[in-house]
Design a protein around this motif. Structure first.
Motif, PDB file in Angstrom:
ATOM      1  N   ILE A 194      46.586  51.227 -59.294  1.00  0.00           N
ATOM      2  CA  ILE A 194      45.764  50.093 -59.716  1.00  0.00           C
ATOM      3  C   ILE A 194      45.420  49.262 -58.485  1.00  0.00           C
ATOM      4  O   ILE A 194      46.308  48.713 -57.828  1.00  0.00           O
ATOM      5  CB  ILE A 194      46.496  49.227 -60.761  1.00  0.00           C
TER       6      ILE A 194
ATOM      7  N   THR B 168      41.421  44.700 -58.710  1.00  0.00           N
ATOM      8  CA  THR B 168      41.317  44.606 -60.165  1.00  0.00           C
ATOM      9  C   THR B 168      41.916  43.310 -60.684  1.00  0.00           C
ATOM     10  O   THR B 168      41.512  42.796 -61.738  1.00  0.00           O
ATOM     11  CB  THR B 168      42.026  45.812 -60.823  1.00  0.00           C
ATOM     12  N   HIS B 169      42.907  42.798 -59.950  1.00  0.00           N
ATOM     13  CA  HIS B 169      43.588  41.574 -60.369  1.00  0.00           C
ATOM     14  C   HIS B 169      43.210  40.356 -59.530  1.00  0.00           C
ATOM     15  O   HIS B 169      43.737  39.264 -59.763  1.00  0.00           O
ATOM     16  CB  HIS B 169      45.108  41.778 -60.292  1.00  0.00           C
TER      17      HIS B 169
ATOM     18  N   TRP C 215      49.479  41.467 -68.742  1.00  0.00           N
ATOM     19  CA  TRP C 215      48.591  42.437 -69.402  1.00  0.00           C
ATOM     20  C   TRP C 215      47.247  41.808 -69.765  1.00  0.00           C
ATOM     21  O   TRP C 215      46.426  42.438 -70.429  1.00  0.00           O
ATOM     22  CB  TRP C 215      49.252  42.972 -70.674  1.00  0.00           C
TER      23      TRP C 215
ATOM     24  N   SER D  73      43.165  40.943 -66.043  1.00  0.00           N
ATOM     25  CA  SER D  73      42.085  41.760 -65.494  1.00  0.00           C
ATOM     26  C   SER D  73      40.920  41.745 -66.471  1.00  0.00           C
ATOM     27  O   SER D  73      41.108  41.634 -67.689  1.00  0.00           O
ATOM     28  CB  SER D  73      42.560  43.200 -65.268  1.00  0.00           C
TER      29      SER D  73
ATOM     30  N   ASP E 156      39.207  44.334 -66.883  1.00  0.00           N
ATOM     31  CA  ASP E 156      39.130  45.721 -67.339  1.00  0.00           C
ATOM     32  C   ASP E 156      40.167  45.975 -68.430  1.00  0.00           C
ATOM     33  O   ASP E 156      41.378  45.911 -68.183  1.00  0.00           O
ATOM     34  CB  ASP E 156      39.367  46.669 -66.161  1.00  0.00           C
TER      35      ASP E 156
ATOM     36  N   THR F 147      42.755  48.716 -67.674  1.00  0.00           N
ATOM     37  CA  THR F 147      43.814  48.296 -66.768  1.00  0.00           C
ATOM     38  C   THR F 147      44.857  47.482 -67.513  1.00  0.00           C
ATOM     39  O   THR F 147      46.069  47.679 -67.330  1.00  0.00           O
ATOM     40  CB  THR F 147      43.232  47.469 -65.599  1.00  0.00           C
ATOM     41  N   ASN F 148      44.421  46.560 -68.352  1.00  0.00           N
ATOM     42  CA  ASN F 148      45.361  45.742 -69.115  1.00  0.00           C
ATOM     43  C   ASN F 148      46.234  46.595 -70.027  1.00  0.00           C
ATOM     44  O   ASN F 148      47.445  46.367 -70.138  1.00  0.00           O
ATOM     45  CB  ASN F 148      44.604  44.698 -69.933  1.00  0.00           C
TER      46      ASN F 148
ATOM     47  N   ILE G 207      48.779  48.471 -67.817  1.00  0.00           N
ATOM     48  CA  ILE G 207      49.836  47.558 -67.389  1.00  0.00           C
ATOM     49  C   ILE G 207      50.813  47.311 -68.548  1.00  0.00           C
ATOM     50  O   ILE G 207      52.040  47.333 -68.367  1.00  0.00           O
ATOM     51  CB  ILE G 207      49.244  46.220 -66.905  1.00  0.00           C
TER      52      ILE G 207
END
Length: 207
Positions: free
Chosen positions: A117, A121-122, A177, A180, A182, A185-186, A189
């Motif tokens: 990741i 993204t974060h 979670w 992001s 996305d 991605t969440n 996570i």
């Protein structure tokens, strides 16, 4: 029985969408904090605490939490530490400035929760930096620093593991979670956070 983690709910709101698949798979159970019983610590492998947790209650359970960690239990903690519920904890330290450069994050140590990741993204949500964190919870002695924030790379994420498999994963910001833009991605996570929380007691039982 399938090993499970308790998601400690601070209110009666809906379960965050990224965690729903874990509930459906039986790896997650939901309990309101006011309904949390000492026996829950005996049967769960892990606990997930949201940024909205009542820390007064957790502080009052310090002895139960210490026993839980000592038997391989793991806790995922989101938010700002205000009250110490583990010996050696210190309160959240906010950043001295909120300039965008002070909000930049950097991975410091590889970890399964973040594998593959990109930190970008974060880095921002809806184009705004700071959702990931605006300070840090000082790490416990022996903790591994995972993500740094700002030019001093202050530990916004860290992991503290005990020899018996128990431990603490700390994210010093909004629930991890949900930081992001996305959704994939969440969800990833969330899946990995649950897997991490299960690992201590389940691995100990298999040994």
């Amino acid at each position: 029985m399938t090993p499970y983690t308790l998601y400690i709910e601070s209110d009666e709101g809906p379960l965050p969408a990224p965690l729903a698949p874990q509930l459906g798979a039986g790896r997650l159970r939901v309990v309101r904090q006011v309904d949390l019983r000492p026996s829950d610590f005996d049967t769960a492998c892990g606990l997930i605490a949201t940024a909205y947790l009542d820390q007064i209650d957790f502080e009052a359970r310090a002895g139960t939490i210490a026993a839980f960690l000592g038997t391989g239990g793991r806790i995922v903690f989101n938010g700002h530490i205000v009250r110490a519920f583990i010996r050696g904890m210190r309160p959240f330290v906010p950043l001295t400035t909120q300039r965008r450069s002070a909000l930049a994050i950097e991975r410091l140590t590889p970890h399964p929760i973040f594998a593959g990741i990109s930190v970008e993204t974060h880095a921002a949500q809806m184009g705004v930096a700071g959702f990931y964190g605006r300070g840090h919870n000082p790490p416990l002695a022996g903790a591994t620093l995972l993500t740094g924030i700002g030019p001093d790379k202050l530990p916004v994420d860290w992991e503290w593991l005990q020899p018996g498999g128990g431990g603490l994963f700390v994210h010093s910001g909004n629930d991890i979670w949900g930081v992001s833009d996305d959704a994939g991605t969440n969800a990833l996570i969330a899946e990995r956070v649950v897997a991490w929380s299960l690992a201590g007691r389940s691995e100990r039982a298999a040994a």
